[in-house]
Scaffold this active site. Structure first.
Site, short mmCIF file in Angstrom:
data_model
loop_
_atom_site.label_atom_id
_atom_site.label_comp_id
_atom_site.label_asym_id
_atom_site.label_seq_id
_atom_site.Cartn_x
_atom_site.Cartn_y
_atom_site.Cartn_z
N ASP A 73 0.83 -1.20 0.00
CA ASP A 73 0.00 0.00 0.00
C ASP A 73 0.87 1.25 0.00
O ASP A 73 2.04 1.20 0.34
CB ASP A 73 -0.97 0.01 1.19
CG ASP A 73 -0.33 -0.44 2.50
OD1 ASP A 73 0.91 -0.42 2.61
OD2 ASP A 73 -1.08 -0.80 3.43
N ASN A 142 -7.80 -1.90 13.38
CA ASN A 142 -9.22 -1.91 12.98
C ASN A 142 -9.54 -3.10 12.09
O ASN A 142 -10.59 -3.12 11.43
CB ASN A 142 -9.58 -0.59 12.27
CG ASN A 142 -8.84 -0.41 10.94
OD1 ASN A 142 -7.92 -1.18 10.63
ND2 ASN A 142 -9.23 0.57 10.17
N HIS A 144 -7.78 -4.07 9.44
CA HIS A 144 -7.34 -3.97 8.05
C HIS A 144 -6.14 -4.88 7.78
O HIS A 144 -5.39 -5.22 8.69
CB HIS A 144 -7.06 -2.52 7.63
CG HIS A 144 -5.86 -1.86 8.23
ND1 HIS A 144 -5.82 -0.49 8.48
CD2 HIS A 144 -4.66 -2.33 8.64
CE1 HIS A 144 -4.65 -0.17 8.98
NE2 HIS A 144 -3.92 -1.26 9.10
N GLU A 149 -9.52 -1.48 4.32
CA GLU A 149 -10.19 -1.00 5.52
C GLU A 149 -11.54 -1.71 5.70
O GLU A 149 -12.04 -2.33 4.75
CB GLU A 149 -10.42 0.51 5.38
CG GLU A 149 -9.13 1.33 5.24
CD GLU A 149 -8.46 1.62 6.58
OE1 GLU A 149 -8.24 0.69 7.38
OE2 GLU A 149 -8.14 2.81 6.81
P1 PGA Z 1 1.35 -2.43 13.43
O1 PGA Z 1 0.42 -2.16 12.18
O2 PGA Z 1 2.25 -3.54 13.08
O3 PGA Z 1 2.11 -1.14 13.62
O4 PGA Z 1 0.46 -2.75 14.58
C1 PGA Z 1 -0.25 -3.26 11.63
C2 PGA Z 1 -1.03 -2.81 10.41
O5 PGA Z 1 -1.70 -1.77 10.45
O6 PGA Z 1 -0.99 -3.53 9.42
#
Ligand code: PGA
Length: 249
Positions: A73, A142, A144, A149
């Protein structure tokens, strides 16, 4: 499990063990297939894996120079040379230290005049390499995966998405520029990820425990895009540390 499929869950002691397990899989993939096509996540979860792999490369135990990396992304309008870009972050965290050839890094065309056409081109570029041999993924707070999302469909492909306020707040921890964080990103799709030969979801820490339960044990739903990964069946392995696994039965 609600999907009745045969994915695997490995619960390991801690983040260090999770990172080693993930590094072992990337390493085994590269040994078997030096020009393998892989994707890796950004964020804090993969940092141990990146350090482990870079250390193996440094001491000559591993060579990733032929490996192709597809970025998951990127913010719209932000290119790899911007220090705030996800690709720039990945260069510093993984691509440079693991000596992946920059010519083998496939970046999302987020500055293209026609983003829809460019996203389709990215899919075609990946398909031309036979798809992903391995996708290592993190679990967003969340639910994702990449920037799919809540609301993302199981058959979604590479496309432009609106970021949720929660993801923008998460991104702000990394954002150094004075400009506002873009509200849109280009992300590889859930369907694109589900086509991978192998998927490893890595999850650590108690803050992810509820989301991991929702991902693996509750019904698959657009509200938790990571839950769609179960559709990969035996091609999915989830590696969680004990702190992340506390709500699993
Ligand atoms: P994080 O992010 O490893 O910083 O918890 C995970 C993500 O959003 O894919």
């Amino acid at each position: 499990m609600t999907d009745g499929s045969d994915w695997t869950l490995e619960i390991v002691a801690d983040e260090t063990a999770m990172s080693r397990r993930a590094a072992d899989l990337v390493s085994a993939t590269a040994m078997r297939l030096p020009a393998a096509t892989i994707a890796v996540p950004t964020g804090s979860t993969p940092l141990g894996m990146f350090a482990d792999l870079s250390e193996r490369v440094e001491r000559g135990a591993l060579d990733l120079s032929l490996m192709h990396l597809f970025c998951l992304d990127e913010y719209v309008g932000v290119t790899a040379d911007d220090p705030n870009s996800l690709t720039g972050w990945l260069e510093r965290a993984f691509i440079d230290p693991a000596r992946i050839d920059p010519a083998n890094v496939h970046t999302l065309p987020t500055d293209a005049p026609n983003l829809t056409a460019a996203a389709a081109d990215y899919e075609a570029e990946l398909a031309a390499r036979g798809g992903l041999n391995l996708a290592v993924l993190g679990l967003g707070p969340n639910g994702h995966v990449a920037y799919n999302e809540p609301g993302a469909a199981a058959d979604s492909r590479t496309r432009i998405v609106e970021l949720t306020p929660e993801s923008i707040a998460q991104a702000s921890e990394y954002w150094e520029g004075s400009v506002p964080i873009p509200g849109k990103a280009m992300t590889i799709g859930i369907g694109t990820l589900l086509d991978a030969n192998q998927i490893m979801l890595i999850v650590s820490g108690s803050a992810k425990a509820t989301m991991l339960r929702r991902t693996l044990q509750d019904d698959m739903t657009v509200d938790v895009p990571a839950s769609w990964l179960r559709l990969a069946g035996s091609r999915l392995v989830v590696v969680a540390d004990e702190a992340a696994a506390t709500e699993l039965q």
